[in-house]
Design a protein around this motif. Structure first.
Motif, PDB file in Angstrom:
ATOM      1  N   LEU A   1      -5.128 -11.627   8.513  1.00  0.00           N
ATOM      2  CA  LEU A   1      -6.521 -11.712   8.323  1.00  0.00           C
ATOM      3  C   LEU A   1      -6.724 -12.645   7.263  1.00  0.00           C
ATOM      4  O   LEU A   1      -7.837 -13.379   7.137  1.00  0.00           O
TER       5      LEU A   1
ATOM      6  N   ILE B   1     -13.027 -10.362   1.535  1.00  0.00           N
ATOM      7  CA  ILE B   1     -12.820 -11.765   1.159  1.00  0.00           C
ATOM      8  C   ILE B   1     -14.006 -12.864   0.802  1.00  0.00           C
ATOM      9  O   ILE B   1     -14.075 -13.582  -0.097  1.00  0.00           O
TER      10      ILE B   1
ATOM     11  N   THR C   1      -9.457 -15.674   7.869  1.00  0.00           N
ATOM     12  CA  THR C   1     -10.587 -15.957   7.336  1.00  0.00           C
ATOM     13  C   THR C   1     -11.001 -17.159   6.189  1.00  0.00           C
ATOM     14  O   THR C   1     -12.039 -17.378   6.262  1.00  0.00           O
TER      15      THR C   1
ATOM     16  N   THR D   1     -10.837  -6.062   3.898  1.00  0.00           N
ATOM     17  CA  THR D   1     -11.715  -6.648   5.143  1.00  0.00           C
ATOM     18  C   THR D   1     -11.857  -7.988   5.027  1.00  0.00           C
ATOM     19  O   THR D   1     -12.042  -8.673   3.599  1.00  0.00           O
ATOM     20  N   HIS D   2     -12.548  -8.616   6.072  1.00  0.00           N
ATOM     21  CA  HIS D   2     -13.056 -10.044   5.855  1.00  0.00           C
ATOM     22  C   HIS D   2     -14.226 -10.127   5.016  1.00  0.00           C
ATOM     23  O   HIS D   2     -14.636 -10.867   4.453  1.00  0.00           O
ATOM     24  N   GLU D   3     -14.990  -8.904   4.988  1.00  0.00           N
ATOM     25  CA  GLU D   3     -16.190  -8.755   4.116  1.00  0.00           C
ATOM     26  C   GLU D   3     -15.690  -8.934   2.598  1.00  0.00           C
ATOM     27  O   GLU D   3     -16.358  -9.451   1.915  1.00  0.00           O
TER      28      GLU D   3
END
Length: 338
Positions: free
Chosen positions: A298, A263, A302, A259-261
């Protein structure tokens, strides 16, 4: 009567004696191994020359090998079967110049190499075996895991061979770090439910095999590296150092699709290392998200456009087939052309 004097042996002296013995034994083994390599090369040369006498008869080669094997197997055993003699002939045809044979490689390794029909691919594995002192089993594992093809997914053939030939040092993380990473040595089932801590524990238990999969120049630094930001604690899963890229490499393990979290968390660890651990003459820290699945778009959106320090690499718990690697390479080339 005087007591005998008690002397304490110098540790460096004992270490030197031990190293002399180990070096001599290793040299002797390599010498024997290379004599075996030269023997099979000479057998291949002699068989090839003899075959030319009957080159106008298609069946002469098969007749020659079968009958000479019958004669010499009686005296020297199964190491000189028809199959082995065929390998010797193929070995000579593949490596017709005796002085080009590498003393570091044994017969088992050459047997693996002559099965590779692509000249560039064979040269790559030959060079890397010599450069890294791979054992026969390590070479076999690298071939079976498609190391060469996986590097071609993110690099062109010219740059891959230049690094293997030591014509230049790797300049970017993608020249060393593979995507996907193959972790079949962990023995974890692809359909089993497990947590990041289980994956981390398995990687540490199999650290030597993991270092081989990571590639050239990696050394282990820390596990669950504690990062304290005021009163908040964070723990980076695995930290390595790469002497070729001259930088720290932080690996975060994710058993889910990233997820972007994820990253953002890794970016924070990389920033911390750059500002607090990296020496002035070292290169920027690299972060790798080793994940069960990923979304390339993604990752792309990001991170900033000029990002070259945060990478996502999908892991797989089984050896890929040639068909799978060829399909991945085909897709990558299509995307590049677009």
């Amino acid at each position: 009567m005087n007591e005998p004097a008690i002397f304490k042996l110098d540790e460096q002296f004992v270490s030197d004696i031990r190293n002399i013995i180990i070096t001599a034994r290793t040299t002797a083994i390599r010498s024997v191994d290379f004599e075996r390599v030269k023997m099979y090369w000479k057998l291949g040369e002699r068989i090839f020359i003899e075959e030319q006498k009957g080159q106008d008869r298609a069946e002469y080669g098969a007749y020659l090998l079968q009958n000479v094997a019958l004669e010499i197997e009686k005296e020297f055993g199964s190491g000189f079967s028809v199959r082995q003699l065929e390998r010797a002939r193929r070995f000579y045809r593949t490596y017709p110049i005796a002085t080009a044979l590498r003393t570091q490689l044994n017969w088992y390794q050459y047997r693996l190499l002559i099965q590779i029909s692509d000249n560039d691919k064979r040269e790559y594995y030959e060079l890397e075996t010599a450069n890294n002192n791979w054992t026969g089993r390590e070479l076999e594992r690298q071939i079976n895991s498609g190391l060469y093809e996986r590097l071609l997914l993110s690099n062109d053939k010219k740059s891959v061979l230049e690094v293997a030939r030591k014509e230049r040092q790797p300049e970017s993380p993608t020249e060393i770090i593979k995507d996907p990473m193959v972790l079949e040595f962990l023995g974890l089932k692809p359909d089993a439910a497990y947590y990041e801590k289980d994956l981390e524990r398995a990687l540490i238990t199999n650290l030597q095999a993991f270092l081989l999969e990571l590639g050239n120049g990696f050394s282990f630094v820390a596990r669950q590296k504690r990062i304290l930001l005021e009163d908040d604690e964070f723990f980076a899963d695995l930290v390595f150092y790469n002497r070729l890229l001259r930088c720290f490499v932080i690996i975060e393990l994710k058993t889910h699709k990233i997820t972007h979290e994820d990253i953002g968390q890794l970016q924070m660890y990389v920033n911390y290392y750059d500002r607090n651990e990296k020496a002035p003459d070292e290169n920027p820290t690299i972060g790798i998200l080793l994940c069960a699945d990923k979304n390339d778009l993604l990752v792309k959106y990001t991170l900033p456009e000029n990002n070259n320090t945060i990478l996502a690499s999908k892991y797989q718990l089984y050896l890929p087939t040639e068909k799978q690697l060829a399909e991945q390479l085909r897709i990558e080339l299509q995307e590049f052309d677009q």
